[in-house]
Design a protein around this motif. Structure first.
Motif, PDB file in Angstrom:
ATOM      1  N   VAL A  17      50.006  41.917  44.250  1.00  0.00           N
ATOM      2  CA  VAL A  17      50.108  42.148  42.836  1.00  0.00           C
ATOM      3  C   VAL A  17      50.443  40.627  42.213  1.00  0.00           C
ATOM      4  N   TYR A  18      51.554  40.264  42.934  1.00  0.00           N
ATOM      5  CA  TYR A  18      52.046  38.849  42.344  1.00  0.00           C
ATOM      6  C   TYR A  18      50.978  37.825  42.489  1.00  0.00           C
ATOM      7  N   GLU A  19      50.416  37.733  43.561  1.00  0.00           N
ATOM      8  CA  GLU A  19      49.143  36.839  43.829  1.00  0.00           C
ATOM      9  C   GLU A  19      48.197  36.823  42.747  1.00  0.00           C
ATOM     10  N   ALA A  20      47.741  38.172  42.296  1.00  0.00           N
ATOM     11  CA  ALA A  20      46.757  38.376  41.313  1.00  0.00           C
ATOM     12  C   ALA A  20      47.152  38.147  40.072  1.00  0.00           C
ATOM     13  N   VAL A  21      48.550  38.323  39.761  1.00  0.00           N
ATOM     14  CA  VAL A  21      49.300  37.797  38.504  1.00  0.00           C
ATOM     15  C   VAL A  21      49.200  36.175  38.455  1.00  0.00           C
ATOM     16  N   ALA A  22      49.596  35.476  39.635  1.00  0.00           N
ATOM     17  CA  ALA A  22      49.669  34.262  39.525  1.00  0.00           C
ATOM     18  C   ALA A  22      48.059  33.502  39.563  1.00  0.00           C
ATOM     19  N   SER A  23      47.012  34.295  39.842  1.00  0.00           N
ATOM     20  CA  SER A  23      45.771  33.801  39.746  1.00  0.00           C
ATOM     21  C   SER A  23      44.828  33.721  38.435  1.00  0.00           C
ATOM     22  N   GLN A  24      45.483  35.205  38.027  1.00  0.00           N
ATOM     23  CA  GLN A  24      45.104  35.203  36.481  1.00  0.00           C
ATOM     24  C   GLN A  24      45.780  34.430  35.379  1.00  0.00           C
ATOM     25  N   THR A  25      46.992  34.284  35.724  1.00  0.00           N
ATOM     26  CA  THR A  25      47.871  33.300  34.682  1.00  0.00           C
ATOM     27  C   THR A  25      47.309  31.904  34.927  1.00  0.00           C
ATOM     28  N   VAL A  26      46.939  31.255  35.997  1.00  0.00           N
ATOM     29  CA  VAL A  26      46.316  30.075  36.184  1.00  0.00           C
ATOM     30  C   VAL A  26      44.981  30.007  35.291  1.00  0.00           C
ATOM     31  N   GLU A  27      44.107  30.992  35.482  1.00  0.00           N
ATOM     32  CA  GLU A  27      42.805  30.990  34.937  1.00  0.00           C
ATOM     33  C   GLU A  27      42.911  31.138  33.563  1.00  0.00           C
ATOM     34  N   THR A  28      43.830  32.159  33.064  1.00  0.00           N
ATOM     35  CA  THR A  28      43.533  32.640  31.470  1.00  0.00           C
ATOM     36  C   THR A  28      44.869  32.555  30.764  1.00  0.00           C
ATOM     37  N   GLY A  29      46.145  32.103  31.454  1.00  0.00           N
ATOM     38  CA  GLY A  29      47.138  32.080  30.878  1.00  0.00           C
ATOM     39  C   GLY A  29      48.154  33.373  30.750  1.00  0.00           C
ATOM     40  N   GLY A  30      47.555  34.248  31.535  1.00  0.00           N
ATOM     41  CA  GLY A  30      48.311  35.819  31.499  1.00  0.00           C
ATOM     42  C   GLY A  30      47.361  36.673  32.330  1.00  0.00           C
ATOM     43  N   ALA A  31      47.952  37.810  32.495  1.00  0.00           N
ATOM     44  CA  ALA A  31      47.385  38.681  33.259  1.00  0.00           C
ATOM     45  C   ALA A  31      47.567  40.210  32.680  1.00  0.00           C
ATOM     46  N   GLY A  32      46.408  40.912  32.454  1.00  0.00           N
ATOM     47  CA  GLY A  32      46.369  42.166  31.881  1.00  0.00           C
ATOM     48  C   GLY A  32      46.362  43.015  33.117  1.00  0.00           C
ATOM     49  N   LEU A  33      46.895  44.353  32.618  1.00  0.00           N
ATOM     50  CA  LEU A  33      46.724  45.537  33.562  1.00  0.00           C
ATOM     51  C   LEU A  33      45.456  45.938  34.283  1.00  0.00           C
ATOM     52  N   GLY A  34      44.458  45.968  33.226  1.00  0.00           N
ATOM     53  CA  GLY A  34      43.126  46.139  33.876  1.00  0.00           C
ATOM     54  C   GLY A  34      42.584  45.181  34.805  1.00  0.00           C
ATOM     55  N   GLY A  35      42.928  43.999  34.472  1.00  0.00           N
ATOM     56  CA  GLY A  35      42.562  42.836  35.431  1.00  0.00           C
ATOM     57  C   GLY A  35      43.276  42.969  36.656  1.00  0.00           C
ATOM     58  N   LEU A  36      44.391  43.497  36.744  1.00  0.00           N
ATOM     59  CA  LEU A  36      45.134  43.226  37.917  1.00  0.00           C
ATOM     60  C   LEU A  36      44.752  44.527  38.744  1.00  0.00           C
ATOM     61  N   ILE A  37      44.567  45.572  38.368  1.00  0.00           N
ATOM     62  CA  ILE A  37      43.980  46.778  38.935  1.00  0.00           C
ATOM     63  C   ILE A  37      42.556  46.371  39.682  1.00  0.00           C
ATOM     64  N   ARG A  38      41.579  45.745  38.747  1.00  0.00           N
ATOM     65  CA  ARG A  38      40.648  45.448  39.463  1.00  0.00           C
ATOM     66  C   ARG A  38      40.684  44.069  40.727  1.00  0.00           C
ATOM     67  N   ALA A  39      41.662  43.253  40.228  1.00  0.00           N
ATOM     68  CA  ALA A  39      41.688  42.259  41.337  1.00  0.00           C
ATOM     69  C   ALA A  39      42.339  42.729  42.635  1.00  0.00           C
ATOM     70  N   THR A  40      43.202  43.592  42.375  1.00  0.00           N
ATOM     71  CA  THR A  40      44.175  44.337  43.728  1.00  0.00           C
ATOM     72  C   THR A  40      43.281  45.033  44.355  1.00  0.00           C
ATOM     73  N   GLY A  41      42.439  46.030  43.833  1.00  0.00           N
ATOM     74  CA  GLY A  41      41.898  47.162  44.136  1.00  0.00           C
ATOM     75  C   GLY A  41      42.816  48.336  44.379  1.00  0.00           C
TER      76      GLY A  41
END
Length: 78
Positions: A17-41
């Protein structure tokens, strides 16, 4: 940098989950719950539990409607 963070104390799910937050933060400046669910499976409950732990320990911080990285003493490669 935050003192006292022990990345080895995190579970595999928390690191995922941390890695998903990091990835999305770099890409978009933040991470939403829906995106984290999709990214992590993971299920919503698993992601929420992990985010709660990561926030409690300061690895992740709430940011608006989502999350961003908190102070940290380690790097994540993705």
């Amino acid at each position: 940098m935050s003192e006292g963070h022990d990345v080895q104390a995190l579970s595999d799910v928390d690191i995922h989950v941390y890695e998903a937050v990091a990835s999305q933060t770099v890409e978009t400046g933040g991470a939403g719950l829906g995106g984290l669910i999709r990214a992590t499976g993971l299920t919503e409950d698993e992601v929420r539990r992990s985010l709660t732990k990561l926030v409690e320990h300061g690895y992740v911080v709430p940011q608006g409607d989502g999350y961003a990285l908190g102070p940290h003493t380690f790097e994540v490669e993705y």
